[in-house]
Design a protein around this motif. Structure first.
Motif, PDB file in Angstrom:
ATOM      1  N   ASP A 137     -56.850  20.397  20.701  1.00  0.00           N
ATOM      2  CA  ASP A 137     -57.739  20.383  19.489  1.00  0.00           C
ATOM      3  C   ASP A 137     -57.485  20.046  18.142  1.00  0.00           C
ATOM      4  O   ASP A 137     -57.768  20.249  17.065  1.00  0.00           O
ATOM      5  N   ARG A 138     -56.147  19.381  18.356  1.00  0.00           N
ATOM      6  CA  ARG A 138     -55.624  18.570  16.739  1.00  0.00           C
ATOM      7  C   ARG A 138     -56.271  17.284  16.684  1.00  0.00           C
ATOM      8  O   ARG A 138     -55.897  16.220  17.186  1.00  0.00           O
ATOM      9  N   ALA A 139     -57.511  17.536  15.924  1.00  0.00           N
ATOM     10  CA  ALA A 139     -58.415  16.275  15.935  1.00  0.00           C
ATOM     11  C   ALA A 139     -57.903  15.036  15.336  1.00  0.00           C
ATOM     12  O   ALA A 139     -58.172  13.973  15.718  1.00  0.00           O
ATOM     13  N   ARG A 140     -57.206  15.745  13.903  1.00  0.00           N
ATOM     14  CA  ARG A 140     -56.646  14.307  13.211  1.00  0.00           C
ATOM     15  C   ARG A 140     -55.488  13.664  14.084  1.00  0.00           C
ATOM     16  O   ARG A 140     -55.656  12.341  14.027  1.00  0.00           O
TER      17      ARG A 140
ATOM     18  N   ALA B 202     -47.164  19.842  13.242  1.00  0.00           N
ATOM     19  CA  ALA B 202     -46.351  19.039  12.045  1.00  0.00           C
ATOM     20  C   ALA B 202     -47.395  17.748  11.815  1.00  0.00           C
ATOM     21  O   ALA B 202     -47.463  17.177  10.576  1.00  0.00           O
ATOM     22  N   ILE B 203     -47.478  17.061  12.741  1.00  0.00           N
ATOM     23  CA  ILE B 203     -48.246  15.694  12.733  1.00  0.00           C
ATOM     24  C   ILE B 203     -49.502  15.855  12.085  1.00  0.00           C
ATOM     25  O   ILE B 203     -50.207  15.235  11.166  1.00  0.00           O
ATOM     26  N   GLU B 204     -50.286  16.860  12.772  1.00  0.00           N
ATOM     27  CA  GLU B 204     -51.817  17.163  12.529  1.00  0.00           C
ATOM     28  C   GLU B 204     -51.686  17.603  11.006  1.00  0.00           C
ATOM     29  O   GLU B 204     -52.671  17.145  10.252  1.00  0.00           O
ATOM     30  N   ALA B 205     -50.811  18.436  10.371  1.00  0.00           N
ATOM     31  CA  ALA B 205     -50.604  18.822   9.073  1.00  0.00           C
ATOM     32  C   ALA B 205     -50.517  17.629   8.098  1.00  0.00           C
ATOM     33  O   ALA B 205     -50.920  17.509   7.006  1.00  0.00           O
ATOM     34  N   ARG B 206     -49.528  16.665   8.785  1.00  0.00           N
ATOM     35  CA  ARG B 206     -49.477  15.671   7.759  1.00  0.00           C
ATOM     36  C   ARG B 206     -50.467  14.583   7.527  1.00  0.00           C
ATOM     37  O   ARG B 206     -50.598  14.060   6.283  1.00  0.00           O
ATOM     38  N   LEU B 207     -51.103  14.469   8.464  1.00  0.00           N
ATOM     39  CA  LEU B 207     -52.323  13.576   8.211  1.00  0.00           C
ATOM     40  C   LEU B 207     -53.507  13.874   7.561  1.00  0.00           C
ATOM     41  O   LEU B 207     -54.056  14.744   7.702  1.00  0.00           O
ATOM     42  N   ASP B 208     -53.722  13.008   6.361  1.00  0.00           N
ATOM     43  CA  ASP B 208     -55.107  13.316   5.562  1.00  0.00           C
ATOM     44  C   ASP B 208     -55.579  11.989   5.477  1.00  0.00           C
ATOM     45  O   ASP B 208     -56.329  11.643   4.319  1.00  0.00           O
ATOM     46  N   GLY B 209     -55.224  10.986   6.212  1.00  0.00           N
ATOM     47  CA  GLY B 209     -55.800   9.604   6.104  1.00  0.00           C
ATOM     48  C   GLY B 209     -55.854   8.915   7.475  1.00  0.00           C
ATOM     49  O   GLY B 209     -55.396   9.754   8.683  1.00  0.00           O
ATOM     50  N   ASP B 210     -55.863   7.670   7.469  1.00  0.00           N
ATOM     51  CA  ASP B 210     -55.651   6.935   8.742  1.00  0.00           C
ATOM     52  C   ASP B 210     -54.123   6.930   9.456  1.00  0.00           C
ATOM     53  O   ASP B 210     -54.192   6.987  10.756  1.00  0.00           O
ATOM     54  N   TRP B 211     -53.528   6.975   8.528  1.00  0.00           N
ATOM     55  CA  TRP B 211     -51.672   6.999   9.013  1.00  0.00           C
ATOM     56  C   TRP B 211     -51.173   8.072   8.341  1.00  0.00           C
ATOM     57  O   TRP B 211     -51.380   8.687   7.495  1.00  0.00           O
TER      58      TRP B 211
ATOM     59  N   ALA C 283     -57.304  11.362  16.813  1.00  0.00           N
ATOM     60  CA  ALA C 283     -57.821  10.239  16.277  1.00  0.00           C
ATOM     61  C   ALA C 283     -56.693   9.124  15.677  1.00  0.00           C
ATOM     62  O   ALA C 283     -56.861   7.954  15.738  1.00  0.00           O
ATOM     63  N   TRP C 284     -55.669   9.669  15.155  1.00  0.00           N
ATOM     64  CA  TRP C 284     -54.540   8.928  14.663  1.00  0.00           C
ATOM     65  C   TRP C 284     -53.841   8.088  16.003  1.00  0.00           C
ATOM     66  O   TRP C 284     -53.702   6.848  15.974  1.00  0.00           O
ATOM     67  N   MET C 285     -53.522   8.886  17.126  1.00  0.00           N
ATOM     68  CA  MET C 285     -53.234   8.256  18.167  1.00  0.00           C
ATOM     69  C   MET C 285     -54.012   7.273  18.847  1.00  0.00           C
ATOM     70  O   MET C 285     -53.569   6.344  19.248  1.00  0.00           O
ATOM     71  N   ASP C 286     -55.419   7.391  18.815  1.00  0.00           N
ATOM     72  CA  ASP C 286     -56.290   6.352  19.326  1.00  0.00           C
ATOM     73  C   ASP C 286     -56.189   5.223  18.430  1.00  0.00           C
ATOM     74  O   ASP C 286     -56.239   4.114  19.083  1.00  0.00           O
ATOM     75  N   ARG C 287     -56.182   5.371  17.045  1.00  0.00           N
ATOM     76  CA  ARG C 287     -55.964   4.296  16.176  1.00  0.00           C
ATOM     77  C   ARG C 287     -54.523   3.399  16.439  1.00  0.00           C
ATOM     78  O   ARG C 287     -54.476   2.089  16.845  1.00  0.00           O
ATOM     79  N   CYS C 288     -53.817   4.054  16.899  1.00  0.00           N
ATOM     80  CA  CYS C 288     -52.236   3.462  17.206  1.00  0.00           C
ATOM     81  C   CYS C 288     -52.298   2.760  18.328  1.00  0.00           C
ATOM     82  O   CYS C 288     -51.811   1.527  18.569  1.00  0.00           O
ATOM     83  N   GLU C 289     -53.030   3.410  19.551  1.00  0.00           N
ATOM     84  CA  GLU C 289     -52.832   2.787  20.859  1.00  0.00           C
ATOM     85  C   GLU C 289     -54.032   1.673  21.144  1.00  0.00           C
ATOM     86  O   GLU C 289     -53.991   0.695  21.634  1.00  0.00           O
TER      87      GLU C 289
END
Length: 214
Positions: free
Chosen positions: A179-182, A142-151, A185-191
């Protein structure tokens, strides 16, 4: 000055309140508690009647339940821009994500109990643990599907990211992001955010827990 005290157990849900307070840039005090029967004592039960963290004191008033604490703090400090006010185009989505974090956390809590609290292997249910790990995976989908940008919201970083990312940090000990790439990447930005609190100490003793064989 606003008096804020966070009652905190490392690597628990209170980690997300700690993160939000740091993002808000406000003065606060942290009182750290052990993850033991102390939380069932009279002193802590006066702050949270079910003996769980987090509990927050703000101007002498105890507030509990993570989603409620996040909403109270965002409304108290609106200049930080971490909420979406009623009537805002993203308000409903913001609320959904704030409370979706608790769904993720509940699955992680069941898995934490199975892997860490039930020390006798005969008391564990590998079937339940496998099911809960799969449910974490559905949340990650659900998180992967939600993300279509940085946040999570198009309007930018918000307390929704704080809530969901902290829950995901807990839950990825039991189900890999893979393999949920989005999402990765989002978790990397958060951390990478300066306010993100390092997990020093706490309950978990490894990065990942495999589901045991039935």
């Amino acid at each position: 000055m606003t008096g804020i005290v966070l009652h905190h157990v490392p690597q628990s849900r209170s980690q997300r309140v700690l993160w939000l307070l740091r993002e808000l840039g406000v003065m606060f005090e942290v009182r750290e508690w052990p993850f033991d029967k102390t939380l069932r004592g009279e002193e802590f039960l006066a702050l949270n009647p079910v003996g769980r963290v987090p509990a927050l004191e703000i101007d002498g008033r105890p507030v509990w339940e993570t989603g409620a604490i996040l909403q109270v703090l965002c409304e108290r400090f609106p200049d930080a821009g971490l909420d979406r006010a009623p009537g805002h185009a993203e308000w409903i989505d913001w609320l959904i994500q704030i409370h979706f974090a608790e769904t993720i956390s509940q699955h992680a809590a069941v898995l934490t109990q199975g892997h860490l609290m039930l020390r006798d292997p005969s008391t564990r249910s590998p079937v339940v643990m496998k099911l809960e790990a799969a449910r974490v995976g559905k949340c990650f989908d659900a998180i992967e599907a939600r993300l279509d940008g940085d946040w999570l919201l198009r309007g930018g970083f918000s307390a929704a990211d704080v809530a969901v990312a902290q829950a995901a940090v807990m839950a990825r000990r039991f189900h890999r992001v893979g393999d949920r790439a989005r999402m990765a990447a989002w978790m990397d930005r958060c951390e990478a955010r300066e306010a993100f609190p390092a997990e020093d100490g706490g309950l978990y003793d490894r990065d990942f827990y495999e589901v045991p064989d039935a």
